[in-house]
Design an enzyme around this catalytic site. Structure first.
Site, PDB file in Angstrom:
ATOM      1  N   ARG A  83       0.714  -1.229   0.000  1.00 22.81           N
ATOM      2  CA  ARG A  83      -0.009   0.004  -0.142  1.00 22.81           C
ATOM      3  C   ARG A  83       0.897   1.331   0.107  1.00 22.81           C
ATOM      4  O   ARG A  83       1.840   1.647   1.024  1.00 22.81           O
ATOM      5  CB  ARG A  83      -0.955   0.209   1.158  1.00 22.81           C
ATOM      6  CG  ARG A  83      -1.422   1.235   1.646  1.00 22.81           C
ATOM      7  CD  ARG A  83      -2.966   1.365   0.920  1.00 22.81           C
ATOM      8  NE  ARG A  83      -3.503   2.777   0.906  1.00 22.81           N
ATOM      9  CZ  ARG A  83      -4.559   3.140   1.675  1.00 22.81           C
ATOM     10  NH1 ARG A  83      -5.113   2.367   2.433  1.00 22.81           N
ATOM     11  NH2 ARG A  83      -5.056   4.226   1.558  1.00 22.81           N
ATOM     12  N   ARG A  92      -5.571   1.812  -4.573  1.00 28.50           N
ATOM     13  CA  ARG A  92      -4.598   1.138  -3.650  1.00 28.50           C
ATOM     14  C   ARG A  92      -4.717  -0.244  -3.838  1.00 28.50           C
ATOM     15  O   ARG A  92      -5.934  -0.941  -4.099  1.00 28.50           O
ATOM     16  CB  ARG A  92      -5.087   1.512  -2.059  1.00 28.50           C
ATOM     17  CG  ARG A  92      -6.687   1.123  -1.753  1.00 28.50           C
ATOM     18  CD  ARG A  92      -7.294   1.915  -1.158  1.00 28.50           C
ATOM     19  NE  ARG A  92      -7.465   3.356  -1.471  1.00 28.50           N
ATOM     20  CZ  ARG A  92      -8.351   4.149  -0.972  1.00 28.50           C
ATOM     21  NH1 ARG A  92      -8.966   3.840   0.203  1.00 28.50           N
ATOM     22  NH2 ARG A  92      -8.234   5.247  -1.336  1.00 28.50           N
ATOM     23  N   ASP A  95      -6.884  -1.878   1.464  1.00 25.42           N
ATOM     24  CA  ASP A  95      -7.126  -0.858   2.059  1.00 25.42           C
ATOM     25  C   ASP A  95      -7.956  -1.490   3.357  1.00 25.42           C
ATOM     26  O   ASP A  95      -8.670  -2.307   3.205  1.00 25.42           O
ATOM     27  CB  ASP A  95      -7.982   0.193   1.523  1.00 25.42           C
ATOM     28  CG  ASP A  95      -8.408   1.457   2.770  1.00 25.42           C
ATOM     29  OD1 ASP A  95      -7.521   1.864   3.444  1.00 25.42           O
ATOM     30  OD2 ASP A  95      -9.607   1.934   2.609  1.00 25.42           O
ATOM     31  N   ASP A  97     -10.006  -0.828   6.903  1.00 25.15           N
ATOM     32  CA  ASP A  97     -10.543   0.189   7.818  1.00 25.15           C
ATOM     33  C   ASP A  97     -11.254  -0.474   8.962  1.00 25.15           C
ATOM     34  O   ASP A  97     -11.860  -1.583   8.666  1.00 25.15           O
ATOM     35  CB  ASP A  97     -11.683   1.119   7.175  1.00 25.15           C
ATOM     36  CG  ASP A  97     -10.852   2.115   6.113  1.00 25.15           C
ATOM     37  OD1 ASP A  97      -9.668   2.361   6.396  1.00 25.15           O
ATOM     38  OD2 ASP A  97     -11.490   2.482   4.970  1.00 25.15           O
TER      39      ASP A  97
END
Length: 157
Positions: A83, A92, A95, A97
């Site tokens: 990344r 990307r 990712d 989260d």
């Protein structure tokens, strides 16, 4: 153990491979157990739209790690998988989260939980609703338009 929901996305290279690698690596974190994974969805980009579509899924884990410690481990996985943060909302390879960390609320320079935009993002809500519908209010703004979201794979576990 705390139940935590993670959103995973990729729009570069072999997207399924990056998601699979991230899930595997998350499961290898000491103090983390992967308990569920949504299907994978092809979704339009959000924020910066001049880029390839994403593959997204939501992962449910159980952990005894503190939220900030888990975040640092997830950031390390992103970095190890290649990344690069070139610009906000940009393309990307991976990712990850933190969407929800049990019922806890975190608001620091590095971590905001619940994720501040999760209820606006169909690419989060559709897979989250699949594995944890109790966390997706039907009146969430992100559910207003799910037309661009297409299931492309069964769960990757």
């Amino acid at each position: 153990m705390m139940t935590v929901y993670l959103s995973l996305g990729s729009n570069m290279g072999e997207r399924i491979d990056f998601l699979s690698a991230a899930i595997k690596r998350i499961g290898e974190i000491e103090g983390v157990k992967v308990v569920n994974c949504s299907s994978v969805y092809d979704t339009p980009p959000w924020g910066y739209i001049e880029q390839a579509t994403f593959y997204n899924c939501v992962l449910a884990i159980q952990t005894d790690l503190e939220a900030e410690v888990l975040l640092q481990k997830l950031l390390a996985i992103e970095k190890d998988l290649g990344r690069e943060r070139l610009f906000k909302y940009g393309p990307r390879v991976i990712d990850v989260d933190i969407l929800l960390y049990g019922d806890e609320i975190h608001d620091s320079e590095t971590l905001s939980v619940p994720h501040p935009f999760m209820y606006e993002r169909a690419f989060v809500l559709v897979p989250l609703r699949e594995i944890a519908p109790e966390h997706v209010p039907l009146d969430s703004p992100g559910l207003n338009d799910t037309s661009g979201i297409v299931k492309v794979s069964e769960p990757l576990q």
